[in-house]
Motif scaffolding. Structure first.
Motif, PDB file in Angstrom:
ATOM      1  N   LYS A  72       0.827  -1.205   0.000  1.00 45.66           N
ATOM      2  CA  LYS A  72       0.000   0.000   0.000  1.00 45.66           C
ATOM      3  C   LYS A  72       0.867   1.263   0.000  1.00 45.66           C
ATOM      4  CE  LYS A  72      -4.049  -1.759  -0.240  1.00 45.66           C
ATOM      5  NZ  LYS A  72      -4.887  -1.528  -1.450  1.00 45.66           N
ATOM      6  N   ALA A  73       2.032   1.200   0.650  1.00 44.96           N
ATOM      7  CA  ALA A  73       2.938   2.344   0.654  1.00 44.96           C
ATOM      8  C   ALA A  73       3.479   2.597  -0.751  1.00 44.96           C
ATOM      9  CB  ALA A  73       4.083   2.102   1.630  1.00 44.96           C
ATOM     10  N   ASN A  74       3.879   1.538  -1.442  1.00 42.79           N
ATOM     11  CA  ASN A  74       4.361   1.683  -2.818  1.00 42.79           C
ATOM     12  C   ASN A  74       3.250   2.182  -3.741  1.00 42.79           C
ATOM     13  OD1 ASN A  74       7.067   0.877  -2.473  1.00 42.79           O
ATOM     14  ND2 ASN A  74       6.520  -1.285  -2.593  1.00 42.79           N
ATOM     15  N   GLN A  75       2.040   1.768  -3.454  1.00 41.39           N
ATOM     16  CA  GLN A  75       0.896   2.185  -4.273  1.00 41.39           C
ATOM     17  C   GLN A  75       0.686   3.695  -4.210  1.00 41.39           C
ATOM     18  OE1 GLN A  75      -3.413   1.326  -3.116  1.00 41.39           O
ATOM     19  NE2 GLN A  75      -3.148  -0.136  -4.781  1.00 41.39           N
ATOM     20  N   VAL A  76       0.778   4.268  -3.000  1.00 46.59           N
ATOM     21  CA  VAL A  76       0.560   5.704  -2.866  1.00 46.59           C
ATOM     22  C   VAL A  76       1.702   6.493  -3.502  1.00 46.59           C
ATOM     23  CG1 VAL A  76       1.669   6.209  -0.635  1.00 46.59           C
ATOM     24  CG2 VAL A  76      -0.420   7.392  -1.264  1.00 46.59           C
ATOM     25  N   VAL A  77       2.907   5.924  -3.497  1.00 46.33           N
ATOM     26  CA  VAL A  77       4.043   6.559  -4.170  1.00 46.33           C
ATOM     27  C   VAL A  77       3.783   6.631  -5.677  1.00 46.33           C
ATOM     28  CG1 VAL A  77       6.485   6.289  -4.784  1.00 46.33           C
ATOM     29  CG2 VAL A  77       5.746   5.952  -2.421  1.00 46.33           C
ATOM     30  N   THR A  78       3.291   5.553  -6.233  1.00 46.15           N
ATOM     31  CA  THR A  78       2.967   5.523  -7.670  1.00 46.15           C
ATOM     32  C   THR A  78       1.880   6.542  -8.009  1.00 46.15           C
ATOM     33  OG1 THR A  78       3.521   3.167  -7.743  1.00 46.15           O
ATOM     34  CG2 THR A  78       2.233   4.044  -9.582  1.00 46.15           C
TER      35      THR A  78
END
Length: 232
Positions: A72-78
């Protein structure tokens, strides 16, 4: 996890993502103004106002990493990258159309403020992408090593590493593209990194508070994350 808790977790995630994206986009738009801050006579910071909202992004990704997990953290970065590109396209279009004679803001003023935005956003995005993924990777590395304990350690260590990467990369790229003079490189690198490191230390209590509230709300144990769900 009940259906009501799942719905609540999804809504909170959307709020965190919105705050993250807003902080990121705004930091790219206001970067051309520089200010100084005399830190109790110990050190004089000379930095871009763009760094003011930027530390918020790392606080949010650390919170999401701790509660929602790495995915989920990587998702918000994207999502942040997408928002930055989209905002850049809008600015380029706004800069391309001619202003009317009675416009309060003419073409020259608009270009002076936003003209370098394309380069700045491009440099910032490359630096940001690298720094945020470094932050998330280091955060979860230390979370695994400490078995979910010592939140302050993974928060600060991951942020220090990623903030140095981000500060170095963005100043280096802006200098390469001629937006900053090379003579300013060392001073801006030191001021930018020290400022961000200081903010990272100061926001540690905020991370502890947010994590405490999340754990209490969703009945999570130390180091436990919410179950992964595409619906969140």
């Amino acid at each position: 996890m009940t259906a009501l808790q799942k719905l609540s977790a999804g809504r909170i995630y959307l709020i965190l993502a919105a705050l993250f994206i807003t902080s990121l986009v705004v930091s790219n738009l206001i970067f051309q103004k520089f200010f100084y801050w005399d830190f109790f006579g110990i050190y004089r910071f000379e930095i871009s106002v763009g760094v003011l909202p930027y530390p918020i992004t790392f606080l949010i990704t650390d919170t999401i990493s701790e509660i929602y997990g790495k995915k989920k953290a990587n998702q918000v970065v994207t999502l942040g990258i997408f928002a930055s590109v989209f905002s850049l396209l809008i600015i380029l279009l706004a800069n391309a159309v001619p202003s009317v004679p009675w416009s309060p803001i003419g073409d020259e003023v608009f270009s002076n403020v936003f003209g370098a935005t394309a380069i700045a956003v491009g440099a910032s995005m490359m630096a940001y992408l690298l720094a945020q993924y470094v932050d998330i990777y280091v955060y979860h590395f230390w979370k695994k090593v400490t078995k979910g304990k010592h939140l302050w350690l993974r928060n600060n260590f991951s942020t220090f590493c990623s903030q140095f990467v981000d500060t170095f990369a963005v100043i280096f790229l802006l200098s390469v593209f001629g937006e900053l003079d090379w003579s300013l490189f060392g001073g801006l690198l030191l001021s930018g990194f020290l400022f961000k490191a200081l903010i990272a230390l100061l926001d540690t209590p905020l991370l502890y508070l947010s994590v405490y509230l999340f754990r209490k709300k969703f009945n999570l144990k130390q180091g436990e994350e919410l179950p992964d769900s595409e619906s969140l």
